[in-house]
Design a protein around this motif. Sequence first.
Motif, mmCIF file in Angstrom:
data_model
loop_
_atom_site.group_PDB
_atom_site.id
_atom_site.type_symbol
_atom_site.label_atom_id
_atom_site.label_comp_id
_atom_site.label_asym_id
_atom_site.label_seq_id
_atom_site.Cartn_x
_atom_site.Cartn_y
_atom_site.Cartn_z
ATOM 1 N N PRO A 113 -16.578 -47.039 67.217
ATOM 2 C CA PRO A 113 -16.924 -47.510 65.879
ATOM 3 C C PRO A 113 -15.762 -47.373 64.899
ATOM 4 C CG PRO A 113 -18.741 -46.271 66.792
ATOM 5 C CD PRO A 113 -17.601 -46.125 67.766
ATOM 6 N N ASP A 114 -14.942 -46.334 65.045
ATOM 7 C CA ASP A 114 -13.790 -46.188 64.156
ATOM 8 C C ASP A 114 -12.770 -47.306 64.356
ATOM 9 O OD1 ASP A 114 -14.650 -44.046 62.737
ATOM 10 O OD2 ASP A 114 -13.569 -42.538 63.935
ATOM 11 N N GLU A 115 -12.545 -47.664 65.619
ATOM 12 C CA GLU A 115 -11.612 -48.763 65.889
ATOM 13 C C GLU A 115 -12.159 -50.083 65.328
ATOM 14 O OE1 GLU A 115 -9.388 -47.599 70.065
ATOM 15 O OE2 GLU A 115 -11.488 -48.208 70.157
ATOM 16 N N TRP A 116 -13.446 -50.310 65.568
ATOM 17 C CA TRP A 116 -14.098 -51.519 65.034
ATOM 18 C C TRP A 116 -13.941 -51.582 63.522
ATOM 19 C CZ3 TRP A 116 -16.653 -55.859 66.866
ATOM 20 C CH2 TRP A 116 -17.409 -56.566 65.926
ATOM 21 N N ARG A 117 -14.225 -50.448 62.875
ATOM 22 C CA ARG A 117 -14.132 -50.411 61.407
ATOM 23 C C ARG A 117 -12.705 -50.666 60.939
ATOM 24 N NH1 ARG A 117 -18.717 -46.821 61.347
ATOM 25 N NH2 ARG A 117 -17.432 -45.118 62.125
ATOM 26 N N ARG A 118 -11.736 -50.124 61.648
ATOM 27 C CA ARG A 118 -10.331 -50.308 61.242
ATOM 28 C C ARG A 118 -9.940 -51.795 61.319
ATOM 29 N NH1 ARG A 118 -6.341 -49.201 57.943
ATOM 30 N NH2 ARG A 118 -4.282 -49.506 58.882
ATOM 31 N N VAL A 119 -10.368 -52.460 62.401
ATOM 32 C CA VAL A 119 -10.062 -53.897 62.532
ATOM 33 C C VAL A 119 -10.703 -54.679 61.387
ATOM 34 C CG1 VAL A 119 -10.397 -55.953 63.973
ATOM 35 C CG2 VAL A 119 -9.744 -53.784 65.025
#
Lengths: 257, 275
Positions: A113-119
């Motif tokens: 979820p953190d990677e998704w949010r960063r993108v």
Amino acid sequence: MVLDQFSLRGKTALVIGAAGAVGRAAAVALAEAGADVAVATTTRAAKEEVAANSCANEVWALDRKGFAASIDAASEADVQSLVERAAAELGRLDVLVNAHDLPFAKPIQEVSPDEWRRVMDVNLTGVFLACRAAAAPMLSQGSGRIINIVSLLAERGMVNGSALCAAQAGVMNLTRALALEWARSGITVNAVGAGWTEGMGILADEDSRRKLDRYLPGKRLARPEEIAGIVVYMASDAAEYLTGQVVWIEGGALSHV
Amino acid sequence: MGVLDKLRLDGKVAVVTGAGRGLGRAMALALAEAGCDIVAAARTRSQIDETAGLVRDGGRRCLVVPTDITDPASVAAMVESAIAEFGRIDILLNNAGGATEGMGKPVEEITDQEWHTGIDTNLSGTFYCCRAAIPHMLRQGGGKIINVTSGFGLRGGRDNFMYTSSKAGLINFTRSLAMTYAERNIQANLIAPGLFPHDNPAMVEWWRGGKFVPMGRLGRDEELGPLCVFLASDLSSYMNGDILALEGGGLAGGHAPTGFAPVVPLEADARRGEA
């Protein structure tokens, strides 16, 4: 004279994502057409800063004013102060190009979820932040041109591209909604759909690159400056009646089944 | 070479159908200003003579060829005279179209004749022109084809059948041109003009001055000029099979005809917040 309408002399532009191949080409083309151009990175990565500085050098070599800034495009404070600085140092803000380009590819079950949010934060929210910040100078001038650059991932799916596809499709329809919202305020909002282009962040893999060379209708990728031409048109007085459009420059890649 | 120099069309030859008035004339004049010699084709001689006068006033050559684009023989003869006069065709602007016969009728009332006239004028005419011009472009090593579609090529219209079908047909015809000739350096793209009244007060009245267009106004013919020059120039070298719609934002919303888009009521959001 019809060609004079393309001139950007006396106009000022801000290009976010100018460390990427397409953003850089857009910045240089705007300067060639006569605009003063400030450029900024998408993230604070050191190599982006180097690339943005070299882009600013090209702008200066064309005798245009401008500066390079290293920012995190997902940071509200960074974006706000960047837009204020551009309007202050260049005197006004006529053109905003959002060429945010944070590459990311993973099978979705491995995306945290953190990677998704960063993108999303960089590629989609970053464009929202820049548009919102540019609204102040552009609305008070009663004119402005916002040009969002997306890729084929905005329109077609791609394996391992779920986060980027979602973010870029978001930018594409943000473009249409903003165009309507500002339709009577003198600000136009358009998107450029860039095809597979030399130097694009998501094109690291040599094998994919060779396949694209074979399968694209014209059997070649775009050169970055081939994407920049439409940016100049969109930024110019010639395109006053153009708004809410996604114009594809993709060598016919969307024409096939 | 600077980016603006790539727009120059010096020494190129453009065939413009429907060049006698309106958008066709405006685009022919813009191409001529950018440096093209013009082959002006249309049905009505007096109108293309007028366009030709304006092109020549600007210092460019202009060949006038009265042409019926729905007649393949007439189209072939037009292309032959263009080649005889100028020796080449770099740009083909398929602007001729229209055909209002049968418009405003529901499907069950449309005659065979009305259907065929509509399709012939808007779709077959462009096919005939491409068929005749492309061999010359291939011989020269490339060219630019610009077809004119419409918002009605992308969306439907009530009691509007031949126009919507033929304009949609043009979009996919153009994509197939792009697929077929990309490797041989022919780029084929589309312009989709919005509501352009061509200085005709009746049309301005009919479209209510464009008050339903998001931008709040109708298009001006001369606004198509730079767009057409862009598509005819080296600046659009990687654009192929694509559409450039100049229409003041109607297609971005278009929740109702002519681009009307309702505004999301702000109080609805407030109510959701309270719930």
